[in-house]
Design a protein around this motif. Structure first.
Motif, PDB file in Angstrom:
ATOM      1  N   MET A   1       0.521   8.084   1.817  1.00 50.90           N
ATOM      2  CA  MET A   1       0.916   6.778   2.297  1.00 50.90           C
ATOM      3  C   MET A   1       0.712   5.711   1.226  1.00 50.90           C
ATOM      4  N   LYS A   2      -0.347   5.865   0.438  1.00 47.02           N
ATOM      5  CA  LYS A   2      -0.581   4.895  -0.626  1.00 47.02           C
ATOM      6  C   LYS A   2       0.556   4.908  -1.635  1.00 47.02           C
ATOM      7  N   ARG A   3       1.140   6.075  -1.881  1.00 44.53           N
ATOM      8  CA  ARG A   3       2.249   6.164  -2.823  1.00 44.53           C
ATOM      9  C   ARG A   3       3.483   5.454  -2.278  1.00 44.53           C
ATOM     10  N   VAL A   4       3.689   5.533  -0.973  1.00 47.06           N
ATOM     11  CA  VAL A   4       4.827   4.852  -0.359  1.00 47.06           C
ATOM     12  C   VAL A   4       4.659   3.346  -0.502  1.00 47.06           C
ATOM     13  N   GLY A  40       9.419  -0.856   7.431  1.00 43.93           N
ATOM     14  CA  GLY A  40       9.592   0.508   7.929  1.00 43.93           C
ATOM     15  C   GLY A  40       8.413   1.407   7.596  1.00 43.93           C
ATOM     16  N   ALA A  41       7.890   1.285   6.380  1.00 47.37           N
ATOM     17  CA  ALA A  41       6.732   2.090   5.995  1.00 47.37           C
ATOM     18  C   ALA A  41       5.512   1.689   6.812  1.00 47.37           C
ATOM     19  N   GLY A  42       5.350   0.392   7.039  1.00 43.20           N
ATOM     20  CA  GLY A  42       4.218  -0.073   7.840  1.00 43.20           C
ATOM     21  C   GLY A  42       4.294   0.388   9.277  1.00 43.20           C
ATOM     22  N   ILE A  43       5.456   0.283   9.866  1.00 46.05           N
ATOM     23  CA  ILE A  43       5.632   0.724  11.252  1.00 46.05           C
ATOM     24  C   ILE A  43       5.420   2.229  11.363  1.00 46.05           C
ATOM     25  N   GLY A  48       2.194   6.770  13.154  1.00 44.06           N
ATOM     26  CA  GLY A  48       1.858   8.140  12.787  1.00 44.06           C
ATOM     27  C   GLY A  48       3.019   8.943  12.247  1.00 44.06           C
ATOM     28  N   GLY A  49       4.124   8.288  11.924  1.00 44.55           N
ATOM     29  CA  GLY A  49       5.292   8.982  11.383  1.00 44.55           C
ATOM     30  C   GLY A  49       5.235   9.094   9.872  1.00 44.55           C
ATOM     31  N   SER A  50       6.323   9.558   9.302  1.00 45.90           N
ATOM     32  CA  SER A  50       6.431   9.710   7.859  1.00 45.90           C
ATOM     33  C   SER A  50       6.703   8.355   7.210  1.00 45.90           C
ATOM     34  N   GLY A  51       5.863   7.990   6.250  1.00 39.12           N
ATOM     35  CA  GLY A  51       6.045   6.725   5.542  1.00 39.12           C
ATOM     36  C   GLY A  51       7.345   6.672   4.769  1.00 39.12           C
TER      37      GLY A  51
END
Length: 73
Positions: A1-4, A40-43, A48-51
């Motif tokens: 997630m940090k990479r996203v 979108g990444a935050g949501i 719990g979905g894919s970032g």
């Protein structure tokens, strides 16, 4: 997630720096895509979905909305 989130941050900075010679419609598209990817990444992270998937869907939706908004100027 940090990479996203790092990717989204880099995309946001690049869009701001590169907007000086763009038309309002192009600026709206790029800015909308960057904001949409971040949202979108935050949501996706919260739900719990894919970032990456959230960032991609958000970028497309934000880009379309930004394009339409930029066209109106």
């Amino acid at each position: 997630m940090k990479r996203v989130l790092a990717f989204v941050a880099i995309l946001s900075v690049a869009s701001v720096v590169g907007c000086t010679s763009m038309t309002p419609q192009q600026q709206g598209t790029v800015s909308g895509a960057a904001i949409g990817a971040a949202a979108g990444a935050g949501i996706a992270a919260i739900s719990g979905g894919s970032g990456w998937t959230g960032a991609a869907v958000g970028a497309v939706a934000g880009g379309v909305i930004g394009n339409i908004k930029g066209k109106q100027h």
